[in-house]
Design an enzyme around this catalytic site. Sequence first.
Site, mmCIF file in Angstrom:
data_model
loop_
_atom_site.group_PDB
_atom_site.id
_atom_site.type_symbol
_atom_site.label_atom_id
_atom_site.label_comp_id
_atom_site.label_asym_id
_atom_site.label_seq_id
_atom_site.Cartn_x
_atom_site.Cartn_y
_atom_site.Cartn_z
ATOM 1 C CE LYS A 13 -2.278 -0.834 3.835
ATOM 2 N NZ LYS A 13 -1.855 -2.168 4.289
ATOM 3 N NE ARG A 88 -4.928 -1.329 10.013
ATOM 4 C CZ ARG A 88 -3.874 -0.816 9.393
ATOM 5 N NH1 ARG A 88 -3.969 0.322 8.770
ATOM 6 N NH2 ARG A 88 -2.723 -1.464 9.394
ATOM 7 N NE ARG A 128 7.051 -3.263 6.354
ATOM 8 C CZ ARG A 128 5.729 -3.134 6.276
ATOM 9 N NH1 ARG A 128 5.132 -3.007 5.108
ATOM 10 N NH2 ARG A 128 5.009 -3.136 7.359
ATOM 11 N NE ARG A 161 5.854 -0.527 10.871
ATOM 12 C CZ ARG A 161 4.798 -0.602 10.068
ATOM 13 N NH1 ARG A 161 4.843 -0.053 8.876
ATOM 14 N NH2 ARG A 161 3.713 -1.217 10.454
ATOM 15 N NE ARG A 172 1.308 -4.935 11.308
ATOM 16 C CZ ARG A 172 2.471 -4.773 10.678
ATOM 17 N NH1 ARG A 172 3.574 -5.301 11.169
ATOM 18 N NH2 ARG A 172 2.517 -4.071 9.570
HETATM 19 P P1 ADP Z 1 0.499 -2.126 7.933
HETATM 20 O O1 ADP Z 1 -0.482 -1.741 6.897
HETATM 21 O O2 ADP Z 1 1.780 -2.631 7.352
HETATM 22 O O3 ADP Z 1 -0.088 -3.011 9.003
HETATM 23 P P2 ADP Z 1 0.390 0.508 9.143
HETATM 24 O O4 ADP Z 1 1.547 1.412 9.212
HETATM 25 O O5 ADP Z 1 -0.741 0.856 8.267
HETATM 26 O O6 ADP Z 1 1.013 -0.908 8.775
HETATM 27 O O7 ADP Z 1 -0.190 0.286 10.625
HETATM 28 C C1 ADP Z 1 0.615 -0.015 11.734
HETATM 29 C C2 ADP Z 1 -0.234 -0.103 13.001
HETATM 30 O O8 ADP Z 1 -0.859 1.182 13.255
HETATM 31 C C3 ADP Z 1 -1.398 -1.081 12.925
HETATM 32 O O9 ADP Z 1 -1.004 -2.395 13.248
HETATM 33 C C4 ADP Z 1 -2.360 -0.474 13.962
HETATM 34 O O10 ADP Z 1 -1.957 -0.776 15.278
HETATM 35 C C5 ADP Z 1 -2.173 1.012 13.754
HETATM 36 N N1 ADP Z 1 -3.136 1.585 12.756
HETATM 37 C C6 ADP Z 1 -2.842 2.086 11.531
HETATM 38 N N2 ADP Z 1 -3.948 2.501 10.900
HETATM 39 C C7 ADP Z 1 -4.984 2.266 11.733
HETATM 40 C C8 ADP Z 1 -6.395 2.452 11.656
HETATM 41 N N3 ADP Z 1 -6.969 2.980 10.547
HETATM 42 N N4 ADP Z 1 -7.143 2.082 12.717
HETATM 43 C C9 ADP Z 1 -6.589 1.546 13.824
HETATM 44 N N5 ADP Z 1 -5.288 1.329 13.962
HETATM 45 C C10 ADP Z 1 -4.464 1.681 12.942
#
Ligand code: ADP
Length: 231
Positions: A13, A88, A128, A161, A172
């Site tokens: 993404k 999400r 990563r 990370r 996740r």
């Molecule tokens: P990825 O898509 O690789 O899981 P992100 O950087 O999008 O990584 O998200 C990392 C973390 O941030 C998620 O595991 C969650 O804890 C939090 N997070 C990100 N976006 C949201 C969201 N829209 N709602 C709730 N938690 C979020």
Amino acid sequence: MRLVLLGPPGAGKGTQARMLRDLAGIPQISSGDLLRAAVHERSRLGVEAAKYMDRGELVPDDLVLNLIDERLGASDAKKGFILDGFPRSVAQAEALTAMLLKRSGKGIDLVIALSVPDEEIVRRVSGRRTCTQCGAMYNLVSEPPQRVGVCDKCGGELYQREDDSEATVRNRLNVYNATTRPLLEYYGARKLLAQIDGMGRPGEVDSRIIAALDGLLSKSERAKASRGRDN
Ligand code: ADP
Ligand code: ZN
């Protein structure tokens, strides 16, 4: 153009959002990046959010919705945006629709959903690495840096990370399948969904996305996209 990029962690993404940002000149709004910035600043929101992020769980909606609403209010988001990692859940999607209607009376144009098999996700995410200085991303398997642990672009140190460890990635993925995947049906029913195969070289995925955007791109953006592909 108001786009949403959907997909499991490691589906690409972020990479695709940056490609679209450069193509269309609209900001990439990543909920994960906004949250990590808050964690880094140690704001009250960041301290609270970190507890969930470390476990690979979703941060509570009130925290995330505040961050996103504020970001969507910035002037650069007026001509469009690419949402990456938000919404999400169905509840977040409904909150997003309400926010957008209040701000501009216009909803989302298209949701691009990247699909990648679970085992490939675990492989990609645990390899990563990110540069501490310039944010460039590498993958030990598919795009390794020339020198171990060092950024090719700026010489900065690479780090993993905290939530990219294998156990957290699996959590996740479970959260994605249980809470985020239902959005495919939600947006499909509203005729807003383009499902894209996220496997293959980044350039191949780019082409599939650009084909799906079709009528949403201007003539000059389409020309720019095809020049990018020829290079
Ligand atoms: P990825 O898509 O690789 O899981 P992100 O950087 O999008 O990584 O998200 C990392 C973390 O941030 C998620 O595991 C969650 O804890 C939090 N997070 C990100 N976006 C949201 C969201 N829209 N709602 C709730 N938690 C979020
Ligand atoms: Zn760097």
